[in-house]
Design an enzyme around this catalytic site. Structure first.
Site, PDB file in Angstrom:
ATOM      1  N   ASP A 141       1.151  -1.304   0.184  1.00 32.58           N
ATOM      2  CA  ASP A 141      -0.106  -0.210  -0.048  1.00 32.58           C
ATOM      3  C   ASP A 141       1.024   0.852   0.428  1.00 32.58           C
ATOM      4  OD1 ASP A 141      -1.214   2.564   1.432  1.00 32.58           O
ATOM      5  OD2 ASP A 141      -2.996   1.382   1.747  1.00 32.58           O
ATOM      6  N   HIS A 142       0.929   1.837  -0.925  1.00 33.79           N
ATOM      7  CA  HIS A 142       2.046   2.665  -0.975  1.00 33.79           C
ATOM      8  C   HIS A 142       2.116   3.427  -0.075  1.00 33.79           C
ATOM      9  CE1 HIS A 142      -0.488   4.893  -3.948  1.00 33.79           C
ATOM     10  NE2 HIS A 142       0.245   6.192  -3.723  1.00 33.79           N
ATOM     11  N   HIS A 160      -5.573   2.613   1.477  1.00 33.34           N
ATOM     12  CA  HIS A 160      -5.205   4.075   1.644  1.00 33.34           C
ATOM     13  C   HIS A 160      -5.629   4.232   3.183  1.00 33.34           C
ATOM     14  CE1 HIS A 160      -2.669   3.227  -2.027  1.00 33.34           C
ATOM     15  NE2 HIS A 160      -3.485   3.718  -2.418  1.00 33.34           N
TER      16      HIS A 160
HETATM   17  C1  BG6 Z   1      -4.024   5.161  -6.393  1.00 31.56           C
HETATM   18  C2  BG6 Z   1      -5.251   4.610  -7.159  1.00 31.56           C
HETATM   19  O1  BG6 Z   1      -3.435   3.191  -5.341  1.00 31.56           O
HETATM   20  O2  BG6 Z   1      -3.433   5.794  -5.802  1.00 31.56           O
HETATM   21  C3  BG6 Z   1      -5.105   5.808  -7.506  1.00 31.56           C
HETATM   22  O3  BG6 Z   1      -4.740   3.328  -7.322  1.00 31.56           O
HETATM   23  C4  BG6 Z   1      -4.586   7.252  -7.224  1.00 31.56           C
HETATM   24  O4  BG6 Z   1      -6.068   5.971  -8.283  1.00 31.56           O
HETATM   25  C5  BG6 Z   1      -3.299   6.593  -5.984  1.00 31.56           C
HETATM   26  O5  BG6 Z   1      -4.983   7.930  -7.494  1.00 31.56           O
HETATM   27  C6  BG6 Z   1      -3.393   8.236  -5.602  1.00 31.56           C
HETATM   28  O6  BG6 Z   1      -1.978   8.452  -4.868  1.00 31.56           O
HETATM   29  P1  BG6 Z   1      -0.421   9.809  -4.698  1.00 31.56           P
HETATM   30  O7  BG6 Z   1       0.480   8.577  -4.201  1.00 31.56           O
HETATM   31  O8  BG6 Z   1      -0.834  10.416  -6.114  1.00 31.56           O
HETATM   32  O9  BG6 Z   1      -1.993  10.569  -3.832  1.00 31.56           O
END
Ligand code: BG6
Length: 398
Positions: A76-77, A139
Site C-alpha cells: 500500500d504505497h 489507503h
Molecule cells: C493509487 C490509486 O493507489 O493511489 C489511484 O489507484 C490514486 O487511483 C493514487 O490516484 C493516489 O496516490 P498518490 O500517492 O498520488 O496520492
C-alpha cells in the site's frame, strides 16, 4: 531477481505483481507449479488485495498455500510515504500531544485524500473498483490506523501490525441505517472543459461507479469511542491534497471578542501528507492594539526544513524494505481481512440496491453537498485547503 552480488539479499527472488487484480490468485499458483516459490522467494502484491471479504480470504488461502506469510508483501504505497510514517514520529516521539490524543480532548478527525485528476486511462480498472476499493479500503483506512492506533510496545513488524489490526477490529460495523446517513458516494459530472466520468474511455455510459466517497466512522475503543472520523476521497476535485485534520474540543467558555465574528474556540492540528508536506497548528491569538480581540493564527512546520525529500518515492522505499526483508510497512493477512470485513456490508448494500443514492458533482468541485450535510449533525465541516498552496503560505481555507 533482487540484490547485488555479495549483498545479503543476493540470490533472493522477488516477484512484483502489478498486474490486473484478476491475476493475483493465478500467478502464485503458477510460480509454485514451476518451483519458483523457494524459501528465498518474496512476492509483492498490489492493492486492492481482493474484491470483497470472500475473495480476499480466498486470495489469502492461495498465498498461504504457496508462501509463508513472511514472504508475502501486500503493498500500500501510502505507507511508504515519509509523511505517513511521520504521523507515528509526531505522535510517539513527542510527549505533548499524546496525552491529548483521545476522546477527552479531540472533537473529531477529518482525513482527506483527494485528487484533481480524473481516472486518466484507467477506465477499465476503475469500473471494477470504484473509489471504495481503489482508495478507501486500503489507503484511507491505513491513515485512520496511523492516526488512531495505540503505541506499539516495540517498533517492529509484528507489534506495529498488531496495533493496526486492533484499530480495524474496533471500527463500529455499519448497519442498514448508516448506509444513507454515514456514507455519501458521488460521481463527477462534466463541467466547463472537463469530461464527466461517464464520458471517460472504458466507462459504461450508465455507470454507477463511485469516484467520490465520504464516510463517518466510529472507533469503539476506550481512546476514541464517540469521536467521529470523517474520511473522504475523490477524483476531479479542485486540488490534490492528502491531509489529516484533528479538531480539538472547544474552550468551555469564550470570554474574548472575536475578530469578524469568527470565534477561534477550538485548536486544529493539520498533518499534511502532500503536497507541501508539513504540520500546522491553529491557535487563537490577541490582535495587537486596544481592546481584546482574538483571531486564529497558524504555527507551521514544513518538512523542507529537515532537508531530504519528504516526497521521496514511496514505492522505492517499500521495494527496498521488501528486498531487505522488512514487512513492517506492508499489510498482513489479518489486517486485509479485518478491513474488508468492515467494508463488505457497504459493497453488498450497493450491489443489492443499485438505486442507492449516487450523487453527481461537477468535475473540479469539492464533491456532493450531501457530504457537507453528513457532518452538520456534529456541528462539523470539511476543511477545504486553498487551491495553490506554496511552502511559504499560511494555511488557508476557502
Ligand atoms: C493509487 C490509486 O493507489 O493511489 C489511484 O489507484 C490514486 O487511483 C493514487 O490516484 C493516489 O496516490 P498518490 O500517492 O498520488 O496520492
Amino acid at each position: 531477481i533482487a540484490g547485488l552480488t555479495g549483498d545479503a539479499s543476493s540470490g533472493n527472488l522477488l516477484f512484483y505483481l502489478a498486474t490486473p487484480p484478476s491475476l493475483y490468485g493465478l500467478v502464485p499458483l503458477h510460480l509454485k507449479a514451476v518451483g519458483l516459490n523457494t524459501p528465498r522467494s518474496r512476492i509483492i502484491v498490489e492493492k486492492p488485495f481482493g474484491y470483497d471479504l470472500r475473495s480476499a480470504r480466498e486470495l489469502n488461502r492461495i498465498y498461504a498455500s504457496v508462501f509463508d506469510e513472511r514472504q508475502i508483501y501486500r503493498i500500500d504505497h501510502f505507507l511508504g510515504k515519509e509523511t505517513a510514517q511521520n504521523i507515528l514520529a509526531f505522535r510517539f516521539a513527542n510527549g505533548i500531544f499524546e496525552p491529548l490524543w483521545n476522546r477527552n480532548y479531540i472533537d473529531y478527525v477529518e482525513i482527506t485524500a483527494v485528487e484533481n485528476l480524473g481516472i486518466e486511462q484507467r477506465g477499465g480498472f476503475y469500473e471494477t473498483a470504484g473509489a471504495l476499493r481503489d482508495m478507501v479500503q486500503n489507503h484511507l483506512i491505513q491513515l485512520v490506523a496511523l492516526t488512531a492506533m495505540e503505541p506499539p510496545a516495540v517498533f517492529d513488524a509484528d507489534h506495529f501490525r498488531n496495533e493496526v489490526v486492533k484499530v480495524y477490529e474496533s471500527l463500529t460495523p455499519l448497519s442498514e441505517k448508516d448506509f444513507s446517513k454515514h456514507i455519501v458516494r458521488g460521481q463527477y459530472l462534466p463541467s466547463a472543459n472537463k469530461k464527466g466520468y461517464r464520458q471517460e474511455k472504458g466507462v459504461a455510459p450508465g455507470s454507477r461507479t463511485e469516484t467520490y466517497i465520504a464516510m463517518k466512522l466510529n472507533i469503539a475503543n476506550w481512546r476514541w469511542n464517540g469521536v467521529p472520523f470523517y474520511i473522504r476521497t475523490g477524483k476531479q476535485m479542485p486540488t490534490k491534497v492528502t491531509e489529516i485534520v484533528v479538531h480539538f474540543r472547544e474552550t468551555p467558555h469564550q470570554m474574548f471578542h472575536c475578530a469578524g465574528g469568527n470565534c477561534p474556540r477550538a485548536n486544529k492540528l493539520i498533518l499534511r501528507l502532500q503536497p507541501n508536506e508539513g504540520i500546522v497548528l491553529k491557535i487563537g491569538m490577541k490582535l495587537p492594539g486596544a481592546g481584546f480581540e482574538v483571531r486564529q493564527v497558524t504555527m507551521d512546520f514544513s518538512y523542507d526544513q529537515l532537508g531530504g525529500v519528504p516526497g521521496g518515492d514511496a514505492y522505492a522505499r517499500l521495494i527496498d524494505d521488501c528486498i531487505q526483508g522488512d514487512p513492517t510497512l506492508f499489510t498482513r493477512s489479518d489486517a486485509v481481512e479485518a478491513s474488508w470485513k468492515f467494508f463488505d456490508p457497504v459493497l453488498r448494500h450497493w450491489k443489492e440496491n443499485p438505486d442507492a443514492p449516487l450523487y453527481g458533482y461537477p468535475a473540479g468541485t469539492w464533491g456532493p453537498l450531501e457530504s457537507e450535510a453528513m457532518m452538520h449533525g456534529h456541528g462539523a465541516a470539511w476543511t477545504n485547503p486553498c487551491k495553490n498552496l506554496t511552502n511559504t503560505d499560511q494555511y488557508c481555507e476557502l
